[in-house]
Design a protein around this motif. Structure first.
Motif, mmCIF file in Angstrom:
data_model
loop_
_atom_site.group_PDB
_atom_site.id
_atom_site.type_symbol
_atom_site.label_atom_id
_atom_site.label_comp_id
_atom_site.label_asym_id
_atom_site.label_seq_id
_atom_site.Cartn_x
_atom_site.Cartn_y
_atom_site.Cartn_z
ATOM 1 N N TRP A 170 0.864 -1.173 0.000
ATOM 2 C CA TRP A 170 0.000 0.000 0.000
ATOM 3 C C TRP A 170 0.904 1.228 0.000
ATOM 4 O O TRP A 170 1.596 1.489 0.973
ATOM 5 N N GLY A 171 0.942 1.924 -1.130
ATOM 6 C CA GLY A 171 1.836 3.069 -1.268
ATOM 7 C C GLY A 171 3.157 2.627 -1.868
ATOM 8 O O GLY A 171 4.219 2.863 -1.305
ATOM 9 N N VAL A 172 3.103 1.985 -3.034
ATOM 10 C CA VAL A 172 4.295 1.382 -3.644
ATOM 11 C C VAL A 172 5.300 2.428 -4.124
ATOM 12 O O VAL A 172 6.493 2.146 -4.197
ATOM 13 N N GLY A 173 4.829 3.625 -4.425
ATOM 14 C CA GLY A 173 5.746 4.672 -4.889
ATOM 15 C C GLY A 173 6.555 4.224 -6.086
ATOM 16 O O GLY A 173 6.044 3.569 -6.993
ATOM 17 N N GLY A 174 7.835 4.556 -6.086
ATOM 18 C CA GLY A 174 8.709 4.239 -7.203
ATOM 19 C C GLY A 174 9.244 2.824 -7.217
ATOM 20 O O GLY A 174 10.085 2.491 -8.049
ATOM 21 N N GLY A 175 8.815 1.980 -6.310
ATOM 22 C CA GLY A 175 9.123 0.562 -6.389
ATOM 23 C C GLY A 175 10.351 0.067 -5.647
ATOM 24 O O GLY A 175 10.801 -1.048 -5.884
ATOM 25 N N ALA A 176 10.891 0.852 -4.735
ATOM 26 C CA ALA A 176 12.084 0.409 -4.005
ATOM 27 C C ALA A 176 11.807 -0.887 -3.231
ATOM 28 O O ALA A 176 12.610 -1.825 -3.274
ATOM 29 N N ASN A 177 10.682 -0.945 -2.540
ATOM 30 C CA ASN A 177 10.326 -2.175 -1.828
ATOM 31 C C ASN A 177 9.901 -3.268 -2.800
ATOM 32 O O ASN A 177 10.251 -4.440 -2.634
ATOM 33 N N ALA A 178 9.143 -2.896 -3.818
ATOM 34 C CA ALA A 178 8.652 -3.883 -4.781
ATOM 35 C C ALA A 178 9.811 -4.623 -5.437
ATOM 36 O O ALA A 178 9.778 -5.854 -5.567
#
Length: 173
Positions: free
Chosen positions: A92-100
């Motif tokens: 929830w709140g993926v943003g630019g994908g650092a965690n993804a």
């Protein structure tokens, strides 16, 4: 599951609004929504890419964001005696994908949720560069974020990530 999640969202919202009423003056919900929508729809603002964990916004640190969070998860997983596969991950709140980009290679499925379509696309690109894990994007309506639960639907969620999101909302409301 979907019914319980909806109940939880309504309960948290009601308790949050009750707390705000006791703390002092409040702004209208409509004003708060408008402020959030204006901020998240203006990617050119100075801190937007950094707040959204886009690579260009925090270059030099971007990889560490995801790998540091993955390391924290792995410590917790050892304590909880969890299996190595992450199963289905919802961020929830993926943003630019650092965690993804850090979590998806270890997942069976990754569901990215965000209020900004460009962030969902940036995250998809960054994740596709490191793995071929099935990846789904869900765009949140700022005026009714709880509807995203319906879009996630019947998906089993083995890990729910929500990092550096709540501190960016314009007000507790």
């Amino acid at each position: 599951m979907k019914h319980l999640a909806g109940q939880a969202v309504r309960l948290v919202r009601a308790r949050g609004l009750s707390l705000l009423d006791r703390l002092g003056p409040t702004r209208s919900e409509r004003a708060t929504i408008a402020e959030a929508a204006a901020y998240w729809s203006t990617p050119a603002s100075g801190s937007w890419q950094a707040n959204s964990h886009w690579h260009d916004g925090i270059s030099g640190h971007w990889e560490h964001v995801g790998t540091d969070h993955l390391a924290l998860y792995r410590k917790l997983a050892r304590v909880l005696d969890r299996p190595p596969s992450l199963g289905t991950v919802v961020e929830w709140g993926v943003g630019g994908g650092a965690n993804a980009a850090a979590f998806a290679p270890h997942a069976d499925r990754f569901i990215a949720v965000d209020v900004v379509a460009d962030s969902l696309e940036e995250s998809r690109r960054r994740t596709a560069a490191v793995c071929d894990t099935p990846y789904e994007s869900i765009l949140i309506d700022v005026e009714s974020p709880e509807t995203a639960i319906g879009d996630i639907g019947h998906a089993r969620c083995d890990l729910f990530l929500c990092v550096y999101v709540l501190e960016l909302v314009p007000s507790p409301a």
